[in-house]
Design a protein around this motif. Sequence first.
Motif, PDB file in Angstrom:
ATOM      1  N   ARG A 129       8.429  -4.252   7.631  1.00 55.05           N
ATOM      2  CA  ARG A 129       7.758  -3.761   6.333  1.00 55.05           C
ATOM      3  C   ARG A 129       6.933  -2.539   6.134  1.00 55.05           C
ATOM      4  O   ARG A 129       5.858  -2.388   5.303  1.00 55.05           O
ATOM      5  CB  ARG A 129       6.312  -5.091   6.484  1.00 55.05           C
ATOM      6  N   VAL A 130       7.379  -1.607   6.993  1.00 54.64           N
ATOM      7  CA  VAL A 130       6.870  -0.215   6.831  1.00 54.64           C
ATOM      8  C   VAL A 130       7.943   0.578   6.063  1.00 54.64           C
ATOM      9  O   VAL A 130       8.930   0.472   6.436  1.00 54.64           O
ATOM     10  CB  VAL A 130       6.540   0.427   8.185  1.00 54.64           C
ATOM     11  N   PHE A 131       7.221   1.329   4.967  1.00 57.55           N
ATOM     12  CA  PHE A 131       8.293   2.076   4.205  1.00 57.55           C
ATOM     13  C   PHE A 131       8.068   3.891   4.216  1.00 57.55           C
ATOM     14  O   PHE A 131       8.908   4.175   3.923  1.00 57.55           O
ATOM     15  CB  PHE A 131       8.345   1.493   2.744  1.00 57.55           C
ATOM     16  N   LEU A 132       7.096   3.973   4.743  1.00 56.44           N
ATOM     17  CA  LEU A 132       6.793   5.358   5.288  1.00 56.44           C
ATOM     18  C   LEU A 132       5.879   5.545   6.299  1.00 56.44           C
ATOM     19  O   LEU A 132       4.772   4.823   6.339  1.00 56.44           O
ATOM     20  CB  LEU A 132       6.260   5.923   3.898  1.00 56.44           C
ATOM     21  N   ASP A 133       6.181   6.195   7.239  1.00 52.19           N
ATOM     22  CA  ASP A 133       5.359   6.590   8.602  1.00 52.19           C
ATOM     23  C   ASP A 133       5.613   7.971   8.821  1.00 52.19           C
ATOM     24  O   ASP A 133       6.337   8.298   9.669  1.00 52.19           O
ATOM     25  CB  ASP A 133       6.021   5.678   9.474  1.00 52.19           C
ATOM     26  N   GLY A 134       4.624   8.745   8.315  1.00 55.69           N
ATOM     27  CA  GLY A 134       4.366  10.262   8.755  1.00 55.69           C
ATOM     28  C   GLY A 134       4.135  10.414  10.096  1.00 55.69           C
ATOM     29  O   GLY A 134       4.231  11.570  10.439  1.00 55.69           O
ATOM     30  N   LYS A 135       3.366   9.402  10.633  1.00 51.72           N
ATOM     31  CA  LYS A 135       2.856   9.653  11.841  1.00 51.72           C
ATOM     32  C   LYS A 135       3.990   9.617  12.844  1.00 51.72           C
ATOM     33  O   LYS A 135       4.111  10.542  13.669  1.00 51.72           O
ATOM     34  CB  LYS A 135       1.591   8.674  12.279  1.00 51.72           C
ATOM     35  N   GLY A 136       4.583   8.409  12.940  1.00 54.70           N
ATOM     36  CA  GLY A 136       5.948   8.293  13.773  1.00 54.70           C
ATOM     37  C   GLY A 136       6.947   9.514  13.391  1.00 54.70           C
ATOM     38  O   GLY A 136       7.330   9.882  14.375  1.00 54.70           O
ATOM     39  N   PHE A 139       7.623  12.709   1.445  1.00 55.46           N
ATOM     40  CA  PHE A 139       7.866  11.516   0.754  1.00 55.46           C
ATOM     41  C   PHE A 139       6.509  10.892  -0.008  1.00 55.46           C
ATOM     42  O   PHE A 139       6.872  10.169  -0.841  1.00 55.46           O
ATOM     43  CB  PHE A 139       8.631  10.859   1.325  1.00 55.46           C
ATOM     44  N   ALA A 140       5.385  11.082   0.798  1.00 54.88           N
ATOM     45  CA  ALA A 140       4.344  10.496   0.403  1.00 54.88           C
ATOM     46  C   ALA A 140       4.003  10.584  -1.087  1.00 54.88           C
ATOM     47  O   ALA A 140       3.838   9.894  -1.891  1.00 54.88           O
ATOM     48  CB  ALA A 140       3.255  10.865   1.311  1.00 54.88           C
ATOM     49  N   GLY A 141       4.117  11.974  -1.429  1.00 52.87           N
ATOM     50  CA  GLY A 141       3.841  12.479  -2.898  1.00 52.87           C
ATOM     51  C   GLY A 141       4.955  12.002  -3.657  1.00 52.87           C
ATOM     52  O   GLY A 141       4.573  11.445  -4.926  1.00 52.87           O
ATOM     53  N   PHE A 142       6.109  12.043  -3.536  1.00 50.84           N
ATOM     54  CA  PHE A 142       7.145  11.660  -4.383  1.00 50.84           C
ATOM     55  C   PHE A 142       6.836  10.072  -4.570  1.00 50.84           C
ATOM     56  O   PHE A 142       7.263   9.561  -5.928  1.00 50.84           O
ATOM     57  CB  PHE A 142       8.746  11.858  -3.858  1.00 50.84           C
ATOM     58  N   LEU A 143       6.640   9.469  -3.498  1.00 52.79           N
ATOM     59  CA  LEU A 143       6.397   7.786  -3.951  1.00 52.79           C
ATOM     60  C   LEU A 143       4.999   7.682  -4.846  1.00 52.79           C
ATOM     61  O   LEU A 143       4.975   6.864  -5.595  1.00 52.79           O
ATOM     62  CB  LEU A 143       6.337   7.215  -2.550  1.00 52.79           C
ATOM     63  N   ALA A 144       3.993   8.474  -4.507  1.00 54.99           N
ATOM     64  CA  ALA A 144       2.981   8.241  -5.412  1.00 54.99           C
ATOM     65  C   ALA A 144       3.332   8.583  -6.529  1.00 54.99           C
ATOM     66  O   ALA A 144       2.985   7.718  -7.606  1.00 54.99           O
ATOM     67  CB  ALA A 144       1.791   9.358  -4.779  1.00 54.99           C
ATOM     68  N   VAL A 175       1.807   7.032   4.528  1.00 51.76           N
ATOM     69  CA  VAL A 175       2.129   5.805   4.976  1.00 51.76           C
ATOM     70  C   VAL A 175       2.116   4.820   3.609  1.00 51.76           C
ATOM     71  O   VAL A 175       1.710   4.890   2.541  1.00 51.76           O
ATOM     72  CB  VAL A 175       1.007   5.054   5.642  1.00 51.76           C
ATOM     73  N   ALA A 176       3.194   4.059   3.773  1.00 51.64           N
ATOM     74  CA  ALA A 176       3.540   2.912   2.837  1.00 51.64           C
ATOM     75  C   ALA A 176       4.117   1.638   3.638  1.00 51.64           C
ATOM     76  O   ALA A 176       4.653   1.638   4.448  1.00 51.64           O
ATOM     77  CB  ALA A 176       4.473   3.311   1.692  1.00 51.64           C
ATOM     78  N   PHE A 177       3.639   0.518   3.255  1.00 48.91           N
ATOM     79  CA  PHE A 177       3.894  -0.639   3.584  1.00 48.91           C
ATOM     80  C   PHE A 177       3.566  -1.972   2.961  1.00 48.91           C
ATOM     81  O   PHE A 177       2.790  -1.850   1.930  1.00 48.91           O
ATOM     82  CB  PHE A 177       3.233  -0.811   4.968  1.00 48.91           C
ATOM     83  N   ALA A 178       3.919  -3.177   3.273  1.00 46.37           N
ATOM     84  CA  ALA A 178       3.744  -4.423   2.720  1.00 46.37           C
ATOM     85  C   ALA A 178       3.219  -5.294   3.706  1.00 46.37           C
ATOM     86  O   ALA A 178       3.628  -5.515   4.631  1.00 46.37           O
ATOM     87  CB  ALA A 178       4.966  -4.837   1.759  1.00 46.37           C
ATOM     88  N   VAL A 179       2.152  -6.140   3.271  1.00 42.20           N
ATOM     89  CA  VAL A 179       1.569  -7.186   4.013  1.00 42.20           C
ATOM     90  C   VAL A 179       1.068  -8.300   3.074  1.00 42.20           C
ATOM     91  O   VAL A 179       1.017  -8.127   2.098  1.00 42.20           O
ATOM     92  CB  VAL A 179       0.457  -6.788   4.992  1.00 42.20           C
ATOM     93  N   ALA A 230       0.970  -1.277  -0.034  1.00 43.18           N
ATOM     94  CA  ALA A 230      -0.003  -0.022  -0.045  1.00 43.18           C
ATOM     95  C   ALA A 230       1.010   0.912   0.092  1.00 43.18           C
ATOM     96  O   ALA A 230       1.718   1.294   0.780  1.00 43.18           O
ATOM     97  CB  ALA A 230      -0.849  -0.079   1.289  1.00 43.18           C
ATOM     98  N   ILE A 231       0.536   2.011  -0.670  1.00 48.11           N
ATOM     99  CA  ILE A 231       1.212   3.429  -1.036  1.00 48.11           C
ATOM    100  C   ILE A 231       0.271   4.629  -1.154  1.00 48.11           C
ATOM    101  O   ILE A 231      -0.945   4.570  -1.373  1.00 48.11           O
ATOM    102  CB  ILE A 231       2.387   3.452  -2.201  1.00 48.11           C
ATOM    103  N   PRO A 232       0.631   5.836  -0.727  1.00 49.69           N
ATOM    104  CA  PRO A 232      -0.224   6.987  -0.667  1.00 49.69           C
ATOM    105  C   PRO A 232      -0.744   7.433  -2.215  1.00 49.69           C
ATOM    106  O   PRO A 232      -0.001   6.873  -3.240  1.00 49.69           O
ATOM    107  CB  PRO A 232       0.431   8.202  -0.223  1.00 49.69           C
ATOM    108  N   THR A 233      -1.810   7.950  -2.524  1.00 52.28           N
ATOM    109  CA  THR A 233      -2.318   8.336  -3.699  1.00 52.28           C
ATOM    110  C   THR A 233      -2.092   9.586  -4.116  1.00 52.28           C
ATOM    111  O   THR A 233      -2.355  10.089  -5.135  1.00 52.28           O
ATOM    112  CB  THR A 233      -3.887   7.987  -3.384  1.00 52.28           C
ATOM    113  N   ARG A 234      -1.438  10.628  -3.135  1.00 51.46           N
ATOM    114  CA  ARG A 234      -1.199  11.789  -3.473  1.00 51.46           C
ATOM    115  C   ARG A 234      -0.167  12.671  -2.724  1.00 51.46           C
ATOM    116  O   ARG A 234       0.370  12.011  -1.561  1.00 51.46           O
ATOM    117  CB  ARG A 234      -2.655  12.675  -3.339  1.00 51.46           C
ATOM    118  N   PHE A 235       0.103  13.981  -2.954  1.00 47.34           N
ATOM    119  CA  PHE A 235       1.031  14.445  -2.054  1.00 47.34           C
ATOM    120  C   PHE A 235       0.376  14.842  -0.546  1.00 47.34           C
ATOM    121  O   PHE A 235      -1.033  14.995  -0.439  1.00 47.34           O
ATOM    122  CB  PHE A 235       1.286  16.027  -2.560  1.00 47.34           C
ATOM    123  N   MET A 236       1.124  14.721   0.467  1.00 48.26           N
ATOM    124  CA  MET A 236       0.445  15.060   1.668  1.00 48.26           C
ATOM    125  C   MET A 236       1.190  16.051   2.255  1.00 48.26           C
ATOM    126  O   MET A 236       2.452  16.393   2.082  1.00 48.26           O
ATOM    127  CB  MET A 236       0.562  13.723   2.766  1.00 48.26           C
TER     128      MET A 236
END
Lengths: 504, 504, 504, 504
Positions: free
Chosen positions: D265-272, D279-284, D214-218, D199-205
């Motif tokens: 398995r967490v690749f982006l954690d804006g809360k933490g 980077f949410a936006g760049f990844l999206a 947030v980005a992660f794999a499960v 799962a990855i973000p859909t837009r700039f945050m």
Amino acid sequence: MAIKTYDEYYDRLKKMNRNLYMGGQKVDRTDERLAGQLRVIKETYDRANDPEWEDLCTATSQLTGEKINRFTNIHQNTDDLLKKQLMTRLICHRVGGCIMRCMGIDVMNALSVITYEMDQALGTDTNKNFINYLKYWHENDICANCAQTDTKGDRLKRPHQQVDPDLYVRIVESRPDGIVVRGAKIDNTTAPVSDEIIAIPTRFMTGKDNDYAVAFAVPADWEGVKMLVRPAYHHKRKYLHAPIAEIGDAESYTVFDDVFVPRERVFLDGKGDPRQTPFAGFLALLFAHYHRHSYTGCKPATSEVLASAAALVSEYNGIQKEDHVRDKLSHIIGVAELVFAAGQMSAYRAERSPSGTYIPDEILTNAGRRLAGEEIYNEYKIVADLAGGLCATLPFEEEFFSEETRELANKYLMRNPEVTAEQQHRCFRGIENLVASELAGVMQVAGLHGGGSPQMETITMMSRYDLEPLKGIARYLFGLQEKLPRYDRPTVTPRKMLERFYKI
Amino acid sequence: MAIKTYDEYYDRLKKMNRNLYMGGQKVDRTDERLAGQLRVIKETYDRANDPEWEDLCTATSQLTGEKINRFTNIHQNTDDLLKKQLMTRLICHRVGGCIMRCMGIDVMNALSVITYEMDQALGTDTNKNFINYLKYWHENDICANCAQTDTKGDRLKRPHQQVDPDLYVRIVESRPDGIVVRGAKIDNTTAPVSDEIIAIPTRFMTGKDNDYAVAFAVPADWEGVKMLVRPAYHHKRKYLHAPIAEIGDAESYTVFDDVFVPRERVFLDGKGDPRQTPFAGFLALLFAHYHRHSYTGCKPATSEVLASAAALVSEYNGIQKEDHVRDKLSHIIGVAELVFAAGQMSAYRAERSPSGTYIPDEILTNAGRRLAGEEIYNEYKIVADLAGGLCATLPFEEEFFSEETRELANKYLMRNPEVTAEQQHRCFRGIENLVASELAGVMQVAGLHGGGSPQMETITMMSRYDLEPLKGIARYLFGLQEKLPRYDRPTVTPRKMLERFYKI
Amino acid sequence: MAIKTYDEYYDRLKKMNRNLYMGGQKVDRTDERLAGQLRVIKETYDRANDPEWEDLCTATSQLTGEKINRFTNIHQNTDDLLKKQLMTRLICHRVGGCIMRCMGIDVMNALSVITYEMDQALGTDTNKNFINYLKYWHENDICANCAQTDTKGDRLKRPHQQVDPDLYVRIVESRPDGIVVRGAKIDNTTAPVSDEIIAIPTRFMTGKDNDYAVAFAVPADWEGVKMLVRPAYHHKRKYLHAPIAEIGDAESYTVFDDVFVPRERVFLDGKGDPRQTPFAGFLALLFAHYHRHSYTGCKPATSEVLASAAALVSEYNGIQKEDHVRDKLSHIIGVAELVFAAGQMSAYRAERSPSGTYIPDEILTNAGRRLAGEEIYNEYKIVADLAGGLCATLPFEEEFFSEETRELANKYLMRNPEVTAEQQHRCFRGIENLVASELAGVMQVAGLHGGGSPQMETITMMSRYDLEPLKGIARYLFGLQEKLPRYDRPTVTPRKMLERFYKI
Amino acid sequence: MAIKTYDEYYDRLKKMNRNLYMGGQKVDRTDERLAGQLRVIKETYDRANDPEWEDLCTATSQLTGEKINRFTNIHQNTDDLLKKQLMTRLICHRVGGCIMRCMGIDVMNALSVITYEMDQALGTDTNKNFINYLKYWHENDICANCAQTDTKGDRLKRPHQQVDPDLYVRIVESRPDGIVVRGAKIDNTTAPVSDEIIAIPTRFMTGKDNDYAVAFAVPADWEGVKMLVRPAYHHKRKYLHAPIAEIGDAESYTVFDDVFVPRERVFLDGKGDPRQTPFAGFLALLFAHYHRHSYTGCKPATSEVLASAAALVSEYNGIQKEDHVRDKLSHIIGVAELVFAAGQMSAYRAERSPSGTYIPDEILTNAGRRLAGEEIYNEYKIVADLAGGLCATLPFEEEFFSEETRELANKYLMRNPEVTAEQQHRCFRGIENLVASELAGVMQVAGLHGGGSPQMETITMMSRYDLEPLKGIARYLFGLQEKLPRYDRPTVTPRKMLERFYKI
């Protein structure tokens, strides 16, 4: 009363002989896979019986003076053409697209002209049979299919040149009391639920193709008539019932397995009387013309249905004020307006044929129908564009209602707090039906090919358009001719074509 | 007689004050660089005096009952609108495109409506002035320019926000006997040979822009009016004279250098009476609307001129029977037919305003005008495509006549033995004028922007289109609303807009 | 040095015999109406002498090993093709469009291949002559026109069937020492300022057309060569000098009035050796191919020039952030990117012919050139759209400088306070030159037809594309064939065509 | 071996926990409605194990040095990008369109770049986790879905502004050992048969949306993951088995019902760590970019499948030599060629990011993908056009085999004597599947929206394109700037964006 109710019509169907083949079985006209097609036709009976629609959906029989369903009316004046077109548009809104009953009345109008012209030219006596048959229509509110498209075999060969002589419907035998026909017609929308099948030629026929110059009407369950039925309909809804989900289509691949047609139901017989052969082409073209004029009614409606869905989902998605949304909606609306205007002006410029039947302008009708055909896929694209991918990926209805998933499914569907989850669901489910379903595929193809593809309209248009007077404008401007007469864009009308052909 | 001859009109021009600036000099209206523009306007006087065109090019004055030039007529009924449109189409054929006199009568029709509405709403007394002014038109067969386009400065700012307050034409002073105006208008076709200049606003104005809510008429040589003239015309022909080569265009960049306008020629004065300010926008839009309806006449003619040239050169090139040629011609013709039909149906659906003036349907007019604008460059492409490169590389006329080269030049020009070298030459020279000349560039831009670009038509169209009833179709089909009323595509007419605004 | 300066080139021109005819007179190559064309060609000499451009605009002679102008280079590898394309693109930016020198080197590359192949197939000895001629090019930095387009007479007839046998250039006499040719070629851009004219066939020739299978090179002022010149250029600027205003075009209608060509300059002689006749078509196509590949360089530049002007005027108009502006700019840019990428990938996929010359991929080159041609008019539309009408109605330059009007003219031109009146003026004057001038018309036609119209590219593309392997995909998917080989889109390369033809 | 067989993969699926919901029931991954989707994925395992495809479908692990499935490869150079694109094209031919496994590897490539860049910029330690996770991929030949599209709620509001805070997937809790996420993702193709969901973000945050960065794999059957599955497939064939009929699609509406994701398995954690939010936006964007580059492979294949069917049915219909057929096929082919070339050149112009991963050119990739999206509906139109109406009206398969009707049904299907009735049947049945089925509707929507609609590509393209240097061309030509530097069309690459953002 001459106007029948849906129930009366449906009762007739129930009594018909079993000659439908579907999925390897012989089935009745009450088969549930035909329910969608019936739902569409129902609209044409219901509205004619609805006082609010009476002005539009009924007409007056030229034969009996009685009030009749407009779907059985021969256009007696410009107003009839305008009303036919408007009725088609408005009634199509109610079924989300094609109303599927127009081809019957379109072929009847064509026959009213051609049988009359042929009698005038050849001294035959066919129009009388047609008038009797029309009376039967007026008295019984007949629903009919026009079976025009032959399977055509090798398209570079004429009918008589085919390896199998039956690849175009032909007259095997012409006798005083009638004819025996063999062959098949395809793409016969509504045929499985029609009272009557009216077969006409698909192209011009010349000398060696006399056997193929044939037009006739038979009851849809007549001996020897066999329909291979192809239905299309939506996934049955369990929870969210809606008109869009109830409609369907039923096509027939209709085989005439040595069918005897009594003389009074024969409208063209090139085998019995080869002088009639040239009228095959005139009839083919004139039906196509009336049918294309009908498309100037139904196609704007189809566009409006798509624009309506696009506007609604844009509202739900909260993007309705964005420039690109306005531009896209405006594009569909503009096409609908132009196509409808083309049909209206074709009616205003209609010509009264010697038979009394009115014929809309051909160049403009073709220009309008062509635009509609060219744009149909683009309009689906716009709806899908504004709806977003969800219209093609929406989970099944059950997931929104089953105990385990309904809460989550509905929670995440929410977009705009003013719109409930159910409304969202209904909207996307509706768009799924409209653009990403089997029926959508059928409707796209129908929107392109019905009445003839854009290619055919270009050919017809240019065969009616006389380029010589047009060239006069450049000749005058370039100093190649002295004077420029007022340019009155000429049309080679059916009458003029007949006159040229018969020197009459 | 109320209808004047070209000579009478030209005599008026000859007497006018020198206020044209061209190439660094002050020139008379008889300057030869204006001859092309005059040749176009001549057609509008000649045809009104031509018995063969009388039915179309004349009308009856609503004020005097006299026969008048239709280019000075206020549309009293649908037939007036239809005839205006048809006259425009047919007369444009004779000048190879734009007839350049319509904007005058288009603004007069707009003023007839808006001055009346304003009087009704505000109790002002402007329509009386307009009627007097109209009488002057009817009696003198006036040729006028409508000066609408302000230079606009920074387009993201409103008029009063500009660094220089004069970037939109404004009222510097409002006195009982009249107003003093300052500013400039651009893109004023025909202004250099017009009797009158009628200035109107270019957009909606709000509170702080009262000074800019101004409409008035002045003689074209009035004190303080200065025209910077930009003519466009073809290379002068020495040998092969032809109508196409004689036409031209003259544009003006018109400066109002503190011009006093007497009160009886003022039709909107937001400075003197701020209540009038909102009518600036209504007037701007209504003129644009009438002008777009005129385009549904002239643009089909332009398309037909191009199609005519394309058909002729295809004949000369010997390719007229090829499929792609037919397809391309058919495309231009189809656009012309649809645009004209849109204008005709707009007339049939016209609304009678309280002033008595008829207003064509706005949605359809915009849909038609937009299609025309979208396709204009494509139509030039088709002509160039079918003509081949020679239309842009043809040696000068002299090479075909000078002793040394004429034989060779003409010998190799031959294509089709039925067509002489001179005919070939005339055809390619004509097409050169039509598609690869300075004037062609001007006509392309005019075909795109005149009356507003496609962008503007989309905006107008959608502001008149009420999406809510349209959405009702999807709501019904998707089960979001119970019933579907008969869909009568609603238009937010000027009257309705005024009513909404004034709650009248 | 092998690379010449503009002055050296111009000196050559000055010495040439007078054989240009313009406006009824015989003129020198120094005639001021040719100045615009010369200005364009100047760029090709200046850049080759400019150290900053050396990497791109020069190459190494395969014959002499010396540094040469890339406009005289035979492509020895992929990198040569890539650099040729990039040079074309970048240098075109500097002249606002077509660089007008590519056809010379395009035909040289085609000759390098075909003369070699012909020698291989027939045992002739033509390539040697070509190599000598190429050496002359490399040593003198030759500027040449490729004269391909015959006037063609009746286009439905082959050359020998024409009423006048001279309507395609033909060999009147073939002697051991050379040939005598008669006929005319048209659309010869740059020919009036070229050192050399290289004539090649315009189509495939068959048996009876041996006399028409001819290719040769002559100095542009050779005896019997007569050029009817058609120049196109902008209004001369008095005040605001700018590169755009200095460029121009000169086309020639070139007559070969019984011209003797020495054998060493003859590259194809179907009359002397009928076995050579089939190579007429191969040569015609291969030149077209190289020329289309050049278009994948110049056409993106033309698009970028238009996009650049559109972006600049949007900034000046203050609308650069509007969505529709972004969409329109993005459309032009996207086309430029795709066309350039098509040309680049054609280079990457190039085939080394047996002669050593590289030939870019034909299908992709044609797909790219076609897109460019289809879009060119649309791109002009976009510039006009974003500029507004003023680009076609701007008063003459003098009005902005003459004492009486300059203040007013400049005052009202202001849009954005950051942009001076002169900048505004320059911008709109530049766009006028670009889109609403005679030269603009010529450039539109050239953008459509140069290298062949979209119609021709479709035909070529499909003649190179083998549909059978493509159909294999559907056959596999539909269960009509068992296996699907990896689909390697095949091209029928020139080599393959020759092999098929000669069974070699 | 690192490359797994289809059976090994399928065995993994069989062992997964039941978390699929379809039609109101919880089902296994062996549910027959998923068979079509599995058939597509099977191709990606089979080809990697097929020696004939090894060169294309396998790569070398940058981590283990082992041979891996190219669908798990991080692009180490231009050649990797070229091979990925070509593999995608060729393998798509075999499944009649979308191969449905690319989004997994596209997101992995994006993560390889962004985790590295983030570590560089912020001193975080995320790339190490990614590398470990990548190793797991390489060792197990992982099939994954990239879950990007949030349901988005009210699209005019940012994530934190929504009435329900869960309408974008968010981090409910960030702990040292991992995060807890809640929300849903839609349009998740292949997810029901994937091993993993990324799962990855859909837009700039921005600042207030840290929880949504947030980005992660499960694993796809992880606790709390619930998939509402929407399958699409063809009518099951009884007689005429064919690859086209076996393929299908399965979409998921994936709910994360408070799912715990371990830290590795967490690749982006804006809360933490709110510094990570940008980077949410760049990844999206970077995922979208890789995915669009994949489209330059699959979309040409889709076009070729459609062109192939169109060419085949034209042959069967006997119209393959007609001009309009050639033109239409050529149009589809041209689009396929241009889109593929765009992708190839994007690879040639790729930039090596600091992580070592190659990033194709963004402007050209977007230009290519956009053209594909704009044309997709038109391509369906062309197939339907050339096939004729029968593709939408063909009777059910049984009618061609049941005793009562088979003879008649097959007799009349005949067109070309060289083609048997069964071949005809197969062809039209195949085209029915391709253009007039539920799956066709899904594929149309996917062809438009997958990777982002044309609207999105225009926005991205223009955000990467620097208009200032472009404007320099017009500035130079119009005399507004002295010199014109060589124009090197600049791209604002991801690296440049990051640099601008972080001033690094």
